[in-house]
Motif scaffolding. Structure first.
Motif, PDB file in Angstrom:
ATOM      1  N   ALA A 104       0.830  -1.209   0.000  1.00  0.00           N
ATOM      2  CA  ALA A 104       0.000   0.000   0.000  1.00  0.00           C
ATOM      3  C   ALA A 104       0.862   1.255   0.000  1.00  0.00           C
ATOM      4  O   ALA A 104       0.581   2.226  -0.732  1.00  0.00           O
ATOM      5  N   LEU A 105       1.926   1.244   0.796  1.00  0.00           N
ATOM      6  CA  LEU A 105       2.810   2.415   0.850  1.00  0.00           C
ATOM      7  C   LEU A 105       3.497   2.661  -0.484  1.00  0.00           C
ATOM      8  O   LEU A 105       3.694   3.820  -0.881  1.00  0.00           O
ATOM      9  N   ASP A 106       3.866   1.601  -1.195  1.00  0.00           N
ATOM     10  CA  ASP A 106       4.487   1.774  -2.509  1.00  0.00           C
ATOM     11  C   ASP A 106       3.563   2.552  -3.441  1.00  0.00           C
ATOM     12  O   ASP A 106       3.998   3.474  -4.146  1.00  0.00           O
ATOM     13  N   PHE A 107       2.287   2.179  -3.456  1.00  0.00           N
ATOM     14  CA  PHE A 107       1.325   2.887  -4.309  1.00  0.00           C
ATOM     15  C   PHE A 107       1.112   4.322  -3.836  1.00  0.00           C
ATOM     16  O   PHE A 107       1.082   5.263  -4.646  1.00  0.00           O
ATOM     17  N   LEU A 108       0.987   4.502  -2.528  1.00  0.00           N
ATOM     18  CA  LEU A 108       0.697   5.835  -1.999  1.00  0.00           C
ATOM     19  C   LEU A 108       1.898   6.771  -2.112  1.00  0.00           C
ATOM     20  O   LEU A 108       1.722   7.987  -2.275  1.00  0.00           O
ATOM     21  N   ASP A 109       3.103   6.213  -2.047  1.00  0.00           N
ATOM     22  CA  ASP A 109       4.295   7.033  -2.299  1.00  0.00           C
ATOM     23  C   ASP A 109       4.240   7.609  -3.713  1.00  0.00           C
ATOM     24  O   ASP A 109       4.586   8.783  -3.936  1.00  0.00           O
ATOM     25  N   GLN A 110       3.795   6.792  -4.656  1.00  0.00           N
ATOM     26  CA  GLN A 110       3.678   7.269  -6.036  1.00  0.00           C
ATOM     27  C   GLN A 110       2.589   8.326  -6.160  1.00  0.00           C
ATOM     28  O   GLN A 110       2.747   9.312  -6.889  1.00  0.00           O
ATOM     29  N   VAL A 111       1.482   8.118  -5.446  1.00  0.00           N
ATOM     30  CA  VAL A 111       0.371   9.072  -5.505  1.00  0.00           C
ATOM     31  C   VAL A 111       0.817  10.460  -5.050  1.00  0.00           C
ATOM     32  O   VAL A 111       0.588  11.462  -5.743  1.00  0.00           O
ATOM     33  N   VAL A 112       1.474  10.536  -3.878  1.00  0.00           N
ATOM     34  CA  VAL A 112       1.839  11.857  -3.348  1.00  0.00           C
ATOM     35  C   VAL A 112       2.991  12.479  -4.137  1.00  0.00           C
ATOM     36  O   VAL A 112       3.150  13.706  -4.138  1.00  0.00           O
ATOM     37  N   THR A 113       3.778  11.649  -4.815  1.00  0.00           N
ATOM     38  CA  THR A 113       4.844  12.181  -5.655  1.00  0.00           C
ATOM     39  C   THR A 113       4.279  12.750  -6.950  1.00  0.00           C
ATOM     40  O   THR A 113       4.658  13.849  -7.381  1.00  0.00           O
ATOM     41  N   LEU A 114       3.343  12.025  -7.562  1.00  0.00           N
ATOM     42  CA  LEU A 114       2.769  12.448  -8.835  1.00  0.00           C
ATOM     43  C   LEU A 114       1.756  13.566  -8.669  1.00  0.00           C
ATOM     44  O   LEU A 114       1.601  14.411  -9.554  1.00  0.00           O
ATOM     45  N   GLN A 115       1.054  13.581  -7.545  1.00  0.00           N
ATOM     46  CA  GLN A 115       0.024  14.600  -7.328  1.00  0.00           C
ATOM     47  C   GLN A 115       0.102  15.118  -5.885  1.00  0.00           C
ATOM     48  O   GLN A 115      -0.734  14.812  -5.046  1.00  0.00           O
ATOM     49  N   PRO A 116       1.119  15.924  -5.592  1.00  0.00           N
ATOM     50  CA  PRO A 116       1.352  16.371  -4.215  1.00  0.00           C
ATOM     51  C   PRO A 116       0.266  17.278  -3.648  1.00  0.00           C
ATOM     52  O   PRO A 116       0.200  17.473  -2.434  1.00  0.00           O
ATOM     53  N   ASN A 117      -0.589  17.838  -4.497  1.00  0.00           N
ATOM     54  CA  ASN A 117      -1.660  18.706  -4.006  1.00  0.00           C
ATOM     55  C   ASN A 117      -2.958  17.954  -3.760  1.00  0.00           C
ATOM     56  O   ASN A 117      -3.993  18.581  -3.480  1.00  0.00           O
ATOM     57  N   TYR A 118      -2.917  16.638  -3.847  1.00  0.00           N
ATOM     58  CA  TYR A 118      -4.099  15.803  -3.626  1.00  0.00           C
ATOM     59  C   TYR A 118      -4.118  15.395  -2.156  1.00  0.00           C
ATOM     60  O   TYR A 118      -3.412  14.488  -1.730  1.00  0.00           O
ATOM     61  N   ALA A 119      -4.935  16.079  -1.374  1.00  0.00           N
ATOM     62  CA  ALA A 119      -4.924  15.893   0.081  1.00  0.00           C
ATOM     63  C   ALA A 119      -5.226  14.462   0.487  1.00  0.00           C
ATOM     64  O   ALA A 119      -4.638  13.940   1.444  1.00  0.00           O
ATOM     65  N   GLU A 120      -6.139  13.796  -0.219  1.00  0.00           N
ATOM     66  CA  GLU A 120      -6.543  12.462   0.204  1.00  0.00           C
ATOM     67  C   GLU A 120      -5.429  11.437   0.020  1.00  0.00           C
ATOM     68  O   GLU A 120      -5.397  10.427   0.723  1.00  0.00           O
ATOM     69  N   GLY A 121      -4.497  11.700  -0.907  1.00  0.00           N
ATOM     70  CA  GLY A 121      -3.341  10.817  -1.034  1.00  0.00           C
ATOM     71  C   GLY A 121      -2.503  10.833   0.231  1.00  0.00           C
ATOM     72  O   GLY A 121      -2.087   9.780   0.738  1.00  0.00           O
ATOM     73  N   TRP A 122      -2.255  12.028   0.759  1.00  0.00           N
ATOM     74  CA  TRP A 122      -1.495  12.157   2.006  1.00  0.00           C
ATOM     75  C   TRP A 122      -2.261  11.538   3.176  1.00  0.00           C
ATOM     76  O   TRP A 122      -1.688  10.868   4.036  1.00  0.00           O
ATOM     77  N   ASN A 123      -3.572  11.778   3.206  1.00  0.00           N
ATOM     78  CA  ASN A 123      -4.376  11.244   4.299  1.00  0.00           C
ATOM     79  C   ASN A 123      -4.386   9.718   4.289  1.00  0.00           C
ATOM     80  O   ASN A 123      -4.277   9.083   5.339  1.00  0.00           O
TER      81      ASN A 123
END
Length: 205
Positions: A104-123
């Protein structure tokens, strides 16, 4: 943060009018002026919808109705605007449910890297770190979430739980109070504020 934390997002119209004396003296235009462009209503935008939903959530005094409004807010938060990000969020959710937290962290690391302004990715990443008891990393991601969306009652709930689990009852109480300022009818927040207030009063705080 939704997975555990639920169990655990102005238009200014400047009108200027030509004075009457200027209208009287002005020559008629040679051609018709272009039609005025009417801006879309505020509620037609994602931010406008969120603002309205949060206003409704704060006013609502029926618990079930408030839950429905909160659900609509979560739907808005989940919209990344990117099909690939949405897919990675789904994969991360499935991995989390299967307790494959590293995946899960591997996917979410990519999410926050590709779209850092997407709050729900960080959450969502904060949630996974919480489940792994990586409280420091979870709090860092919560901080990112709240920077992007200060009204994120899920992230605030997660922060409150971390504070409580690490023995910081006063900070936990303050976090739950912030949740209630946004979402007054959240039952779990009401219960936690009541319980923590009694505990702190008994400890002489």
């Amino acid at each position: 943060m939704r997975i555990l934390f639920a169990s655990f997002a102005t238009l200014l119209f400047l009108g200027t009018a030509m004075p009457a004396w200027a209208q009287d003296q002005a020559s008629p235009p040679a051609a018709s002026p272009p039609p005025a462009i009417t801006p879309p209503p505020v509620a037609s935008t994602g931010q406008g919808r969120l603002d309205q939903l949060f206003a409704d959530l704060k006013r609502e005094r029926n618990e079930k109705a408030a839950e429905r409004i909160a659900g609509r807010i979560w739907n808005e938060w989940n919209q990344s605007g990117s099909a690939s990000i949405d897919l990675m969020m789904q994969w991360a959710q499935k991995a989390t449910e299967d307790q494959k937290f590293d995946v899960a962290l591997d996917f979410l690391d990519q999410v926050v890297t590709l779209q850092p302004n997407y709050a729900e990715g960080w959450n969502r990443r904060a949630t996974v770190h919480f489940l792994m008891k990586n409280y420091g990393k979870s709090m860092s991601d919560i901080d990112h979430t709240l920077h992007l969306e200060p009204r994120h009652f899920g992230a605030l709930s997660g922060l409150a739980q971390i504070m409580a689990e690490t023995g910081h009852k006063q900070s936990a109480l303050e976090a739950w109070q912030k949740v209630l300022a946004i979402y007054p009818m959240m039952r779990s927040a009401q219960d936690q504020v009541s319980a923590l207030s009694e505990e702190l009063a008994g400890e002489g705080i």
